[in-house]
Design a protein around this motif. Structure first.
Motif, short mmCIF file in Angstrom:
data_model
loop_
_atom_site.label_atom_id
_atom_site.label_comp_id
_atom_site.label_asym_id
_atom_site.label_seq_id
_atom_site.Cartn_x
_atom_site.Cartn_y
_atom_site.Cartn_z
N UNK A 190 1.79 10.68 -10.92
CA UNK A 190 1.56 10.02 -9.64
C UNK A 190 0.88 8.66 -9.82
N UNK A 191 -0.01 8.53 -10.78
CA UNK A 191 -0.71 7.26 -10.96
C UNK A 191 0.05 6.30 -11.86
N UNK A 192 0.68 6.83 -12.94
CA UNK A 192 1.33 5.94 -13.91
C UNK A 192 2.85 6.07 -13.94
N UNK A 193 3.39 7.00 -13.19
CA UNK A 193 4.84 7.15 -13.16
C UNK A 193 5.43 7.72 -14.44
N UNK A 194 4.62 8.45 -15.21
CA UNK A 194 5.08 8.97 -16.50
C UNK A 194 5.35 10.47 -16.38
N UNK A 195 6.61 10.85 -16.54
CA UNK A 195 6.97 12.27 -16.55
C UNK A 195 8.25 12.52 -17.36
N UNK A 255 -1.74 12.82 -1.73
CA UNK A 255 -1.63 12.20 -0.42
C UNK A 255 -1.15 10.75 -0.53
N UNK A 256 -1.66 10.05 -1.53
CA UNK A 256 -1.25 8.66 -1.76
C UNK A 256 0.24 8.60 -2.09
N UNK A 257 0.69 9.59 -2.85
CA UNK A 257 2.07 9.64 -3.31
C UNK A 257 3.06 9.75 -2.15
N UNK A 258 2.68 10.47 -1.08
CA UNK A 258 3.62 10.71 0.02
C UNK A 258 3.32 9.87 1.26
N UNK A 259 2.21 9.14 1.27
CA UNK A 259 1.81 8.41 2.47
C UNK A 259 2.77 7.26 2.78
N UNK A 276 3.13 4.12 -8.47
CA UNK A 276 2.19 3.24 -9.18
C UNK A 276 2.04 1.92 -8.43
N UNK A 277 3.14 1.35 -7.92
CA UNK A 277 3.04 0.09 -7.20
C UNK A 277 2.22 0.26 -5.93
N UNK A 278 2.38 1.41 -5.25
CA UNK A 278 1.60 1.67 -4.05
C UNK A 278 0.11 1.62 -4.35
N UNK A 279 -0.28 2.19 -5.48
CA UNK A 279 -1.68 2.22 -5.88
C UNK A 279 -2.21 0.80 -6.10
N UNK A 280 -1.41 -0.03 -6.76
CA UNK A 280 -1.84 -1.40 -7.03
C UNK A 280 -1.97 -2.19 -5.74
N UNK A 281 -1.02 -1.99 -4.83
CA UNK A 281 -1.06 -2.72 -3.57
C UNK A 281 -2.28 -2.33 -2.74
#
Length: 435
Positions: free
Chosen positions: A333-338, A77-81, A1-6
């Motif tokens: 992947x987007x919100x970190x909720x699982x 892809x965003x999750x592992x980049x 989630x932090x990666x997405x915000x950055x």
């Protein structure tokens, strides 16, 4: 989630392309590359092509359009980049260019028109329910509809979402008094409102057990995710601004706005802010950000801000149903909720993990579900196989888009498993405890 915000401000295609180190970590997890193993339909392929397009080396022709519309926007892809490159977001941006150049198909325009006009959508939904037996038949096992004959864009042998006689928003008065131990607003989402209505009714039952009052935000609009992923940014702007203004009118009077849908929640909590930042509208971005502090996926809020977990544990209900959980892309992947849905379900159900619960189910958005449905079918088969391998009676996920896609995949595979939202399963357990 932090990666997405950055990554929010990284929408220079060439800059993103230059930062890609071509390491290939994205290749094994890419949903489209797994069903169409071509370097052009891989994250680093998309990024290279986007950079070339911005530099004037690649025309946005129909071949390029086909390529950029084939991405499922699953964010794997965003999750592992290692460089946190926002591949999904730059593709969302180029899809606007595609829509501007080639236009949007008539049926998508009609769909987005209905999403912008709730009252007309209500009428269309009611008419669809009344006349549904003319074109479709009910499949009781999988909880959906199958066409009686080939329809425009839709094949005969496909499981479609169910239809309800009355939407969730039209089933309740605006305020429900359950005892005053808190007050939440519900954002229901279009599929849950019109098709999978058991989700909304179950959420009300849970909140009643917790004695938490409900505000049904009757003037809510679609979150705009379908339009966003298709490139119809005008619809996104209209819907998001109307929703923001409406939410601001009651946000101080509720503890939270809870959303039993991963995609809707991610759109409201993250993508509205991204959208307005990229449009150069910082005031609207800030308004969206302020609202996001009170936006929660339903299981996230119920697990972390109520006594539901203790209530379920003390209920004494121990179902013999075996449940496996699928992680929606926009949840994990987007919100970190699982963890939260598993924690709640584990109190009353037997849980068994599938081999890769994080693998995208293959929904992919409006274009994938219509013009490129063969890609959705191909992506759905491995997910159905994973579910079948567990021997589960039920696959759960807090996302109606996943429900639509996985439901069809299970139907095609003649699986014994059926799909339920975790909210529905939790409500069932509470009802059994009342005995």
């Amino acid at each position: 989630m932090s990666n997405r915000n950055e990554a929010m401000n990284m929408f220079n295609y060439t800059s993103v392309s230059d930062d890609c180190i071509k390491c290939g970590k994205c290749i094994p997890v890419c949903t489209i590359h797994n069903v169409n193993p071509d370097e052009t339909t891989s994250p680093r392929g998309f990024i290279d092509l986007l950079g070339a397009h911005e530099r004037g080396e690649l025309e946005l022709d129909k071949r390029a359009k086909e390529i950029f519309e084939s991405c499922f926007l699953c964010t794997n892809c965003v999750d592992v980049c290692p460089n946190s490159l926002p591949t999904d977001m730059v593709i969302e941006e180029v899809r606007k260019e595609i829509a501007d150049k080639y236009g949007i198909a008539w049926f998508k325009k009609l769909f987005f028109f209905l999403l912008r006009h709730r009252k007309i959508m209500d009428i269309a939904s009611k008419l669809g329910y009344v006349f549904k037996t003319c074109a479709v038949q009910t499949n009781e096992k999988y909880g959906g509809l199958t066409p009686r004959f080939n329809l425009p864009i839709i094949k005969k042998d496909r499981l479609l979402p169910s239809m309800a006689s009355t939407s969730v928003l039209n089933s309740y008065k605006e305020s429900l008094d359950h005892g005053g131990k808190g007050r939440v607003a519900i954002f229901i989402g279009c599929l849950a409102n019109y098709n999978y209505t058991g989700i909304g009714h179950s959420l009300v039952k849970i909140l009643k057990h917790l004695e938490i009052d409900v505000f049904f935000a009757k003037e809510q609009k679609c979150c705009a995710a379908p339009a966003y992923f298709t490139g119809d940014f005008k619809t996104v702007e209209v819907l998001s601004k109307k929703n923001i203004e409406y939410f601001e009118s009651f946000i101080d009077e509720v503890d939270a706005i809870i959303v039993p849908e991963a995609t809707c929640s991610a759109m409201i909590k993250h993508d509205w802010e991204v959208f307005f930042k990229n449009r150069g509208e910082p005031e609207w971005a800030e308004r969206a950000k302020r609202l996001s502090e009170k936006i929660y996926m339903a299981t996230e809020w119920l697990a972390n801000h109520t006594k539901l977990s203790d209530l379920l544990k003390s209920s004494g209900v121990a179902s013999d149903l075996l449940v496996t959980y699928h992680d929606p892309c926009h949840a994990r992947k987007v919100q970190g909720i699982y963890k939260e849905p598993r924690e709640l379900l584990g109190k009353n159900y037997q849980l068994k993990e599938m081999s890769d619960p994080n693998r995208c189910c293959g929904f992919g958005g409006v274009t994938i579900q219509t013009e490129k449905f063969h890609l959705a079918e191909a992506a759905g088969k491995p997910k159905a196989a994973m579910i079948n391998e567990t021997g589960a009676d039920i696959v759960a996920a807090e996302c109606s888009a996943c429900r639509m896609q996985i439901g069809n995949s299970l139907f095609q595979a003649d699986s014994k498993a059926v799909f339920k939202n975790p909210i529905e399963l939790i409500a069932d357990a509470l009802e059994k405890s009342d005995g």
